[in-house]
Scaffold this motif. Structure first.
Motif, PDB file in Angstrom:
ATOM      1  N   GLN A 184     147.997  61.573 120.227  1.00  0.00           N
ATOM      2  CA  GLN A 184     147.095  61.225 119.137  1.00  0.00           C
ATOM      3  C   GLN A 184     147.421  62.066 117.920  1.00  0.00           C
ATOM      4  O   GLN A 184     147.811  63.225 118.042  1.00  0.00           O
ATOM      5  N   TYR A 235     144.987  58.014 115.052  1.00  0.00           N
ATOM      6  CA  TYR A 235     145.917  56.971 115.510  1.00  0.00           C
ATOM      7  C   TYR A 235     146.589  57.417 116.802  1.00  0.00           C
ATOM      8  O   TYR A 235     146.980  58.572 116.948  1.00  0.00           O
ATOM      9  N   ILE A 258     149.841  50.914 109.568  1.00  0.00           N
ATOM     10  CA  ILE A 258     148.810  51.952 109.684  1.00  0.00           C
ATOM     11  C   ILE A 258     148.038  52.054 108.372  1.00  0.00           C
ATOM     12  O   ILE A 258     146.819  52.217 108.364  1.00  0.00           O
ATOM     13  N   MET A 294     140.779  53.962 114.055  1.00  0.00           N
ATOM     14  CA  MET A 294     142.130  54.372 114.419  1.00  0.00           C
ATOM     15  C   MET A 294     142.267  54.700 115.907  1.00  0.00           C
ATOM     16  O   MET A 294     143.351  54.595 116.465  1.00  0.00           O
ATOM     17  N   VAL A 328     152.744  58.059 110.076  1.00  0.00           N
ATOM     18  CA  VAL A 328     151.345  58.384 109.811  1.00  0.00           C
ATOM     19  C   VAL A 328     151.140  59.241 108.563  1.00  0.00           C
ATOM     20  O   VAL A 328     150.125  59.101 107.878  1.00  0.00           O
ATOM     21  N   ALA A 355     144.983  58.026 108.613  1.00  0.00           N
ATOM     22  CA  ALA A 355     145.668  57.811 109.883  1.00  0.00           C
ATOM     23  C   ALA A 355     145.109  58.683 110.992  1.00  0.00           C
ATOM     24  O   ALA A 355     145.577  58.617 112.130  1.00  0.00           O
ATOM     25  N   PHE A 367     143.653  51.888 117.810  1.00  0.00           N
ATOM     26  CA  PHE A 367     144.930  51.363 117.322  1.00  0.00           C
ATOM     27  C   PHE A 367     146.032  52.156 118.024  1.00  0.00           C
ATOM     28  O   PHE A 367     146.162  53.362 117.826  1.00  0.00           O
TER      29      PHE A 367
END
Lengths: 358, 428
Positions: free
Chosen positions: B384, B270, B235, B245, B260, B267, B248
């Motif tokens: 998320q 993500y 990450i 992100m 994260v 991050a 990803f």
């Protein structure tokens, strides 16, 4: 007084040249082997098989292999893990391709394949020495592991990239797979280890061993008196790899049953075996056994004492093991830089002179 | 040789001490050391705390106390085997190896010993076929479900068409990381995306070349099958190359706070797949605080409550507990055996009402296990990361995997395993 050779007369060259010239040694070794063959199989259970005896036997074999190369011939190798992987993958390909083949033959064939690979990676040793050779063998470690990850043929195109040992039998008794009884797998490994250790002991006492030691002690002088470096070095590489390959095959087939190359045969395994022979004693077959037992069993023993005995938490013990084992290694290396086998040798000398040391 | 014997005899004297208890033994093969410890600690804490709670609050399960036997594996297969051999004699009911590599080791061994394995969301995916794998369970979802759910999510984001898109998989170069490849390849055939495979070797702290390749090839999406320090490194590298992100997406093992948080603001956005709810907004946490944490009986330092992997540990022990209850009901005895435990796992049914009763309402989708399906419902949501509030949130409902693709692959792989090992599939 108790341990001496006076009165133990040798009347022939054969008697004079035997492996253990002192009667007590002979009796002791025969007793140990007899105990291992005749008593242990009746006492063994799963825990002893999988956590103590099999790994120690297999690591001893790998240590003997590396000791031939590093201890006797003086060629430092960091490729042990890679060569063990060759043995494991060769045995996997042989067992899956020829299911009827006898397991002993499969294991020996795997050793043969590894020996050939070993010779190939031993070629640089003819030109480079010492640390530079260590780095060259390090390349073999990484290349071989990469190869077994990369080419699906080696793992029969399985989805996970793992290889799994199928169930195979010797004389109708399973020696691999989950249903193999502990005594069978133990005896299977024990037979191979005892026979191979005896062969190794004799090799090192004979012409081969002497040429290896000549190369180790001073290669130029050895060359001048007629030892061919090519033959000596490559034979050391091939025989060493043969042993390591067999250890790798047993490690996979009998001990673990399923391996993936990166974890099971990583660089840490190469270092582990190297530490085994340094702690046990370079240039000593006995040292290979002692070193393997020390390096493998010490953490298990400390864990059993501290976690099961004293009830400490597992993570503290895991960290303590690093410190205690590390400390013990330093202690033994300071007390006896030539390894535990040398400690035993010194003890033996003292015992022979006792009670009249001069 | 003499030295070895001495050592060996000492080991034996230690290992035979301590047998014959009347309790439910749950071995915990955990790792609080090594490169996978950041993830392993959270899981182990949750796993142990839940059983501590049951012991303190209810006096165990069905009146029988639970004894958790912890054994440090450091995510290492050989140590895992040693742990298995040293704990199985104590009457262990179920093994949760917490490592795909160790699971592969234990599948044949535990099956031969008659002890069930629950590899919850990891291990060998085709073990979902209970006809072939009688003692192995991987409910509530498998890696192949996860791969398919992630692709479904991408389809959703892209409006149903991802042909021609480039998707890269960054994976731990082990049995674990390689698991989803076959499914992703099959799905690539179906949906027409291009798949790039990028391996990261153990332990995964060095990923410069992998992310250089990603930077060069500019894939539209990057999926990750990572674990331990590999996650946060990946990450971080993704943030370094300013990869978007939101594109990803990690598997449920690359979805924790400590993956994260070290990356900070980078991050943000993500995504990862989730097996269960996030946070500590569940009634059971009040009980855990009261009976476990405040009583000073927590397995860890108590700071991990409500973290993703702590919840995963709770989930694992909760499912084990419910299986034990089911087994107690079926067999009519409170002190069950591993065999009865297996039957309990196979008859496990945890619905929404039961989850609410436990104190985990809407925590996870209902789980139902049958003789033929050991893989459970195979549902996953997408979560998320919000770097500002430092929280995960679920952004989708629980999505079902593409059963057509996944089931066909499971059937194929388990059939291959059955023929390799001469197993006749059970009738059910």
């Amino acid at each position: 007084m108790f341990y001496r050779e006076s009165g133990d007369f040798k009347t022939s060259y054969i008697q004079d040249q035997q492996i253990f010239p002192i009667l007590q040694d002979r009796v002791f070794v025969i007793a140990v082997i007899a105990f291992a063959f005749l008593v242990v199989p009746f006492l063994i259970n799963d825990y002893w098989e999988k956590s103590v005896l099999l790994p120690v036997l297999i690591w001893s074999l790998a240590a003997i292999g590396l000791n031939i190369l590093t201890g006797y011939c003086g060629q430092v190798s960091l490729g042990t893990g890679g060569f063990m992987a060759v043995g494991a993958y060769a045995s996997y390909k042989f067992t899956t391709a020829f299911p009827e083949l006898n397991m002993f033959i499969i294991v020996l064939l795997s050793g043969g394949v590894t020996a050939m690979v070993g010779v190939l990676f031993g070629l640089p040793s003819l030109r480079i020495k010492g640390f530079y050779l260590a780095v060259a063998t390090l390349a073999s470690q990484f290349f071989l592991i990469w190869l077994f990850n990369k080419v699906p043929w080696f793992y029969n195109y399985s989805a996970s990239g793992q290889i799994n040992a199928p169930e195979r039998f010797v004389a109708g008794i399973a020696v691999t797979g989950p249903n193999a009884p502990p005594w069978a797998t133990y005896l299977f490994c024990l037979i191979l280890v005892v026979v191979l250790a005896l062969i190794a002991k004799n090799l090192t006492r004979g012409r081969f061993g002497r040429s290896w030691m000549a190369i180790r002690d001073m290669d130029i002088a050895a060359e001048i008196i007629g030892v061919a470096p090519l033959k000596a070095k490559l034979s050391a590489f091939s025989i060493s790899s043969f042993y390591i390959g067999i250890a790798g095959a047993l490690f996979f087939l009998v001990y673990l049953g399923a391996v993936e190359p990166t974890e099971a045969f990583g660089i840490d395994k190469s270092f582990l075996v190297l530490f085994m022979i340094i702690i046990g004693g370079l240039g000593s077959i006995l040292g290979s056994f002692i070193g393997a037992a020390f390096m493998f069993l010490m953490p298990v023993l400390i864990k059993n004492i501290l976690v099961n005995g004293l009830g400490w938490s597992t993570d503290i013990v895991a960290h303590l093991i690093f410190m205690i084992v590390g400390g013990l290694i330093m202690f033994f290396l300071i007390v006896e830089p030539h390894g535990l086998a040398q400690l035993w040798r010194v003890t033996k000398e003292k015992l022979r002179l006792w009670p009249f040391p001069h | 040789m003499k030295f070895m014997k001495l050592l060996a005899s000492m080991v034996l004297s230690m290992s035979v001490a301590g047998v014959a208890y009347s309790d439910l033994v749950i071995p915990s093969l955990e790792y609080r050391t090594g490169p996978y410890a950041p993830n392993g600690i959270h899981f182990a804490d949750g796993f142990t705390d839940y059983f501590t709670l049951l012991n303190e609050r209810d006096g165990g399960i069905g009146g029988v106390p639970v004894r958790v036997v912890s054994c440090e594996t450091a995510y290492n297969t050989e140590k895992g085997v040693e742990c298995y051999e040293s704990t199985k004699g104590q009457g262990s009911l179920v093994y949760q190896p917490m490592s795909t590599g160790i699971t592969y080791q234990l599948i044949p061994k535990a099956t031969a010993d008659g002890i069930p394995i629950h590899s919850m969301g990891y291990g060998r995916t085709s073990a979902a076929n209970g006809k072939v794998f009688s003692h192995v369970f991987n409910y509530p979802g498998t890696y192949w479900d996860a791969a398919s759910i992630i692709i479904k999510h991408i389809l959703d984001v892209e409006g149903g068409d991802i042909s021609g898109k480039n998707i890269a998989l960054v994976y731990h170069n082990s049995a674990y990381g390689k698991e989803p490849i076959r499914t992703l390849e099959k799905l690539a055939e179906k949906h027409g995306y291009n798949l790039t495979l990028i391996a990261v070797d153990h332990p995964g702290q060095e990923q410069k070349s992998q992310w250089l390749q990603i930077r060069r090839e500019r894939p539209d999406y990057v999926l990750m099958w990572g674990w331990g320090v590999m996650n946060q490194t990946a990450i971080q590298e993704a943030a370094n190359i300013r990869f978007n992100m939101e594109n990803f997406i990690g598997v449920w093992w690359s979805s924790s706070e400590n993956d994260v948080i070290p990356v900070g603001q980078g991050a943000d956005g993500y995504k990862a797949i989730a097996l269960h709810g996030v946070g500590d907004d569940f009634p059971i946490y009040d009980d855990i605080r009261k009976y476990v944490l405040d009583a000073g009986k927590a397995a860890g330092d108590g700071t991990n409550l409500g973290k993703v992997l702590y919840n995963r540990g709770i989930m694992a022990s909760m499912l084990a507990t419910e299986a034990i209850r089911t087994a107690q009901k079926i067999s009519g005895t409170a002190d069950i055996t591993p065999d009865q435990m297996r039957d309990g796992m196979e008859a496990l049914k945890v619905d929404a009402a039961r989850l609410a009763e436990i104190g985990l309402p809407n925590f996870a989708p209902p789980v139902e296990v049958t003789c033929s399906n050991h893989g459970g419902p195979g549902l996953g949501a997408i979560q998320q990361w919000d770097a500002d509030t430092q929280t995960w949130s679920l952004i989708t409902d629980f999505i079902a995997a593409d059963r057509e693709v996944v089931d066909a692959l499971i059937a194929e792989d388990s059939a291959a395993f059955a023929s390799e090992n001469n197993i006749t599939p059970r009738n059910c």
